[in-house]
Enzyme design. Structure first.
Site, PDB file in Angstrom:
ATOM      1  N   ASN A   9       0.688  -0.764   0.199  1.00 34.65           N
ATOM      2  CA  ASN A   9      -0.117  -0.017   0.005  1.00 34.65           C
ATOM      3  C   ASN A   9       0.586   1.483   0.093  1.00 34.65           C
ATOM      4  OD1 ASN A   9      -1.720   1.877  -0.011  1.00 34.65           O
ATOM      5  ND2 ASN A   9      -2.286   1.221   2.709  1.00 34.65           N
ATOM      6  N   LYS A  11       0.105   3.556  -0.070  1.00 30.50           N
ATOM      7  CA  LYS A  11      -0.786   5.264   0.718  1.00 30.50           C
ATOM      8  C   LYS A  11      -0.867   6.615  -0.521  1.00 30.50           C
ATOM      9  CE  LYS A  11      -0.083   3.942   4.841  1.00 30.50           C
ATOM     10  NZ  LYS A  11      -0.450   3.497   6.102  1.00 30.50           N
ATOM     11  N   HIS A  94      -9.538   0.719   4.765  1.00 29.63           N
ATOM     12  CA  HIS A  94      -8.257   1.047   5.273  1.00 29.63           C
ATOM     13  C   HIS A  94      -8.954   1.995   6.479  1.00 29.63           C
ATOM     14  CE1 HIS A  94      -4.460   2.420   6.147  1.00 29.63           C
ATOM     15  NE2 HIS A  94      -3.800   1.334   5.130  1.00 29.63           N
ATOM     16  N   GLU A  96      -6.921   4.623   7.704  1.00 30.06           N
ATOM     17  CA  GLU A  96      -6.475   5.856   7.163  1.00 30.06           C
ATOM     18  C   GLU A  96      -8.215   6.168   6.252  1.00 30.06           C
ATOM     19  OE1 GLU A  96      -3.130   5.900   5.209  1.00 30.06           O
ATOM     20  OE2 GLU A  96      -2.291   4.938   7.137  1.00 30.06           O
ATOM     21  N   GLU A 164      -5.653  -5.674  10.473  1.00 24.25           N
ATOM     22  CA  GLU A 164      -4.730  -4.264  10.490  1.00 24.25           C
ATOM     23  C   GLU A 164      -5.660  -3.760  11.899  1.00 24.25           C
ATOM     24  OE1 GLU A 164      -2.469  -3.005   7.171  1.00 24.25           O
ATOM     25  OE2 GLU A 164      -4.570  -1.658   6.912  1.00 24.25           O
ATOM     26  N   GLY A 170       1.848   1.724  10.783  1.00 25.56           N
ATOM     27  CA  GLY A 170       2.768   3.579  10.475  1.00 25.56           C
ATOM     28  C   GLY A 170       3.253   3.368  11.955  1.00 25.56           C
ATOM     29  N   SER A 210       3.544  -1.808  10.732  1.00 28.64           N
ATOM     30  CA  SER A 210       4.447  -1.876  10.823  1.00 28.64           C
ATOM     31  C   SER A 210       5.170  -3.288  10.307  1.00 28.64           C
ATOM     32  CB  SER A 210       5.317  -1.451  12.137  1.00 28.64           C
ATOM     33  OG  SER A 210       4.242  -0.366  12.315  1.00 28.64           O
TER      34      SER A 210
HETATM   35  C1  PEP Z   1      -1.039  -0.012   6.271  1.00 32.06           C
HETATM   36  O1  PEP Z   1      -0.769   1.093   5.320  1.00 32.06           O
HETATM   37  O2  PEP Z   1      -1.772  -0.722   5.551  1.00 32.06           O
HETATM   38  C2  PEP Z   1       0.063  -0.607   6.867  1.00 32.06           C
HETATM   39  C3  PEP Z   1       0.053  -1.703   7.289  1.00 32.06           C
HETATM   40  O3  PEP Z   1       0.832   0.881   6.898  1.00 32.06           O
HETATM   41  P1  PEP Z   1       2.621   0.193   7.261  1.00 32.06           P
HETATM   42  O4  PEP Z   1       2.896  -1.135   6.941  1.00 32.06           O
HETATM   43  O5  PEP Z   1       3.004   1.313   7.545  1.00 32.06           O
HETATM   44  O6  PEP Z   1       2.157   0.039   9.047  1.00 32.06           O
END
Ligand code: PEP
Length: 252
Positions: A9, A11, A94, A96, A164, A170, A210
């Site tokens: 992703n 983003k 997601h 976000e 998630e 993040g 992460s």
């Molecule tokens: C994500 O954006 O779905 C995600 C898991 O981000 P990160 O790996 O940066 O935590």
């Protein structure tokens, strides 16, 4: 046997030039990997260029969101009809999108079904916030998010679920693999209650939060975790490819 999936992703990162360079670097470094499906999800405006870079590589393409209407007066939105044939996957729900852009369980459900109607494979993101985690409400939250999408619906031809935890996205605070495995098992039980055991056993459930090349093996060793949705680490080509290599090399 569910095929492992590592999805990137990106983003809101990468203009056209940067996206082309990143996809090219991934293509060059990845070569032919066996036993793992790989997908890149760049911003909408980069989809065509990344598609061209990935042609004939076997690496799949995904979008990061979709609206639920086919066409009309919806300024700024991208419809599933526009994505059909352009990419295989679309990330929906997601955290976000839920927390910054106001996506609700209901709009996420409409997006998932609109995507499926246009032969796109939704990657449905679910997950609890830190507050919900600390007050032991994870199961309740996941049930609410999943039920909104699956109730009153026959099984979709294909769907991927990404668990998630919002507090792990993040932040560098990845969740414990054993704990994720337990939660993913609960998610699969919910899927089985709604769509039957056989369908549930065929649905891939990813972990996201992460993930990096140093911790991915811990997740892949867990029998219920079928891969990862990778954010920050997917913006570095070598790091992302190392995640894929570590996934391929991990015995389950
Ligand atoms: C994500 O954006 O779905 C995600 C898991 O981000 P990160 O790996 O940066 O935590």
């Amino acid at each position: 046997m569910r095929k492992l999936l590592i999805a990137a992703n990106w983003k809101m990162n990468c203009n056209l030039e940067e996206a082309t360079a990143l996809a090219t670097a991934v293509r060059e470094s990845l070569g032919a990997v066996v036993g793992v499906e790989v997908a890149l999800c760049p911003p909408f405006v980069d989809l065509q260029a990344v598609k061209a870079v990935l042609a004939e590589t076997g690496v799949q393409l995904g979008a990061q969101d979709v609206f639920y209407e086919d066409a009309g007066a919806f300024t700024g939105a991208i419809s599933p009809r526009m994505l059909q044939g352009l990419c295989k996957y679309v990330i929906v729900g997601h955290s976000e999108r839920r927390h910054i852009f106001g996506d609700t369980d209901e709009s996420v459900a409409r997006k998932v079904h609109a995507a499926a109607r246009h032969s796109l494979v939704p990657i449905l993101c679910i997950g609890e916030t830190l507050d919900e985690f600390e007050s032991a409400r994870t199961a309740e939250v996941l049930q609410r998010q999943l039920t909104a999408v699956l109730r009153d619906s026959d099984p979709l031809p294909e769907i991927v679920v990404a668990y998630e935890p919002v507090w792990a996205i993040g932040t560098g605070k990845s969740a414990e693999p054993e704990a994720v495995n337990l939660t993913v098992t609960e998610v699969r039980t919910l899927l089985a209650e709604m769509w039957g055991l056989e369908v549930a056993n065929g649905i891939r459930i990813l972990y996201g939060g992460s993930v990096n090349s140093g911790n991915i093996a811990g997740y892949i060793r867990q029998p219920e975790i079928d891969g990862a949705l990778v954010g920050g680490a997917s913006l570095r080509a070598q790091e992302f490819c190392d995640i894929v290599f570590a996934t391929a090399a991990t015995r389950r």
